[in-house]
Design an enzyme around this catalytic site. Sequence first.
Site, PDB file in Angstrom:
ATOM      1  NE  ARG A  54      -2.527   0.706   3.628  1.00  0.00           N
ATOM      2  CZ  ARG A  54      -2.108   1.557   4.569  1.00  0.00           C
ATOM      3  NH1 ARG A  54      -1.994   2.852   4.309  1.00  0.00           N
ATOM      4  NH2 ARG A  54      -1.783   1.116   5.768  1.00  0.00           N
ATOM      5  CE1 TYR A 107     -14.642  12.291 -16.104  1.00  0.00           C
ATOM      6  CE2 TYR A 107     -13.548  12.299 -13.968  1.00  0.00           C
ATOM      7  CZ  TYR A 107     -14.373  11.676 -14.898  1.00  0.00           C
ATOM      8  OH  TYR A 107     -14.899  10.454 -14.613  1.00  0.00           O
TER       9      TYR A 107
END
Length: 387
Positions: A54, A107
């Site tokens: 991670r 966007y």
Amino acid sequence: MKFRTLAIHAGQQPDPSTGALNTPVYLTSTFSYGTAAEGQARFAGQNPGYIYSRMGNPTSSALEQKLAAMEGADEAVVVASGMAAISSIVYALTQQGDEVAFIDPVYGGTDAFLRNTLVRAGIKVTSYSSDDDFVANHSANTRLVLWEPITNPTLKVIDSRKIVAVARDIGAITVCDNTFLTPYLFRPLELGVDVVMHSGTKYLCGHGDIIAGVVAGNGPLIQRIRTIALKHIGAPMGPQEAYLLQRGVKTLPLRMDAHLIAAQKVAEFLAAHPKVEKVFFPGLPEHPGHQVIKDTAGGFGGMVALELAGGFAAAATLLDNLTLFAQAVSLGDLESLACHPASTTHAAMTAADRAKAGVTDKLVRLSIGVEDADDLIADLSQALDLL
């Protein structure tokens, strides 16, 4: 090294244990650090080494080195998506009470995050209609300003130089979403931008087979973003995706050259077609931002937008009768794609916000692939004939 050489060689060395030229895919969640003392040192940041995927993985690290070199950045961090990139940037670099500015349109997912999610954290969000609007009416309290040099989906051009100049005066951090142009055509950091980001899903990958986000910039800022993105939000890019993205960016220059040629031809065809009301493409001399892109970038990109009289009905007729263009909401793939932004990518915006940003019901967005331009033009021609 020149850009094409960087795309191949940056961040890549033969594997020290096997000599493999391609970076291996390290499919592991955790890494042995040997001794308790070594573990303590790694977690304290005193010794290099991997701890948990991670927070870092060798496959991702090799990709980050390549992308940093391609952007001309100190460092890069790769994350799970373009939205993970933008949210990590904003959360890492702002705090409650700050003000964030953006230039309309962006966007649709970014717009929704800024207007609907970020404000819940006690951050003020202000939109501006253009670079000149921001220059004239900006707030001295702005902490961060975000824009796309060629906006999604209207292909309006924003002059990054103007944004950077104002941001320096007021001490704001500048964030440029460079998804449409890619570092092959435009390198915002060279104009003084602080942070550049991408939806790596798009042109950087180019093959439509992963979801990915990229952030690059100066070391201290990227370290702050890395901590938020990977440790706190927990949005790392998986090693398989990192491998595929590393493979994709190697051919970025070759693919972009093909996109550029085809998009120019398609835009010129549409501009001359009697059933097309308006064409948006910076490569057309009549486009208001033509000279800005010509002065600051190495090409006009592979995106084309058009407006049709007749609104959604006309747009749907065109889209439903295309055969080479797939109706899909992504972009930057080898295959050409087409969509109706007002009802798809930007549907989460209010009707008033869409109207203000120019995302009308008659707007169609085309992502021009690497097919032969004549075939794409023939496909558009037969669909337009049905209007």
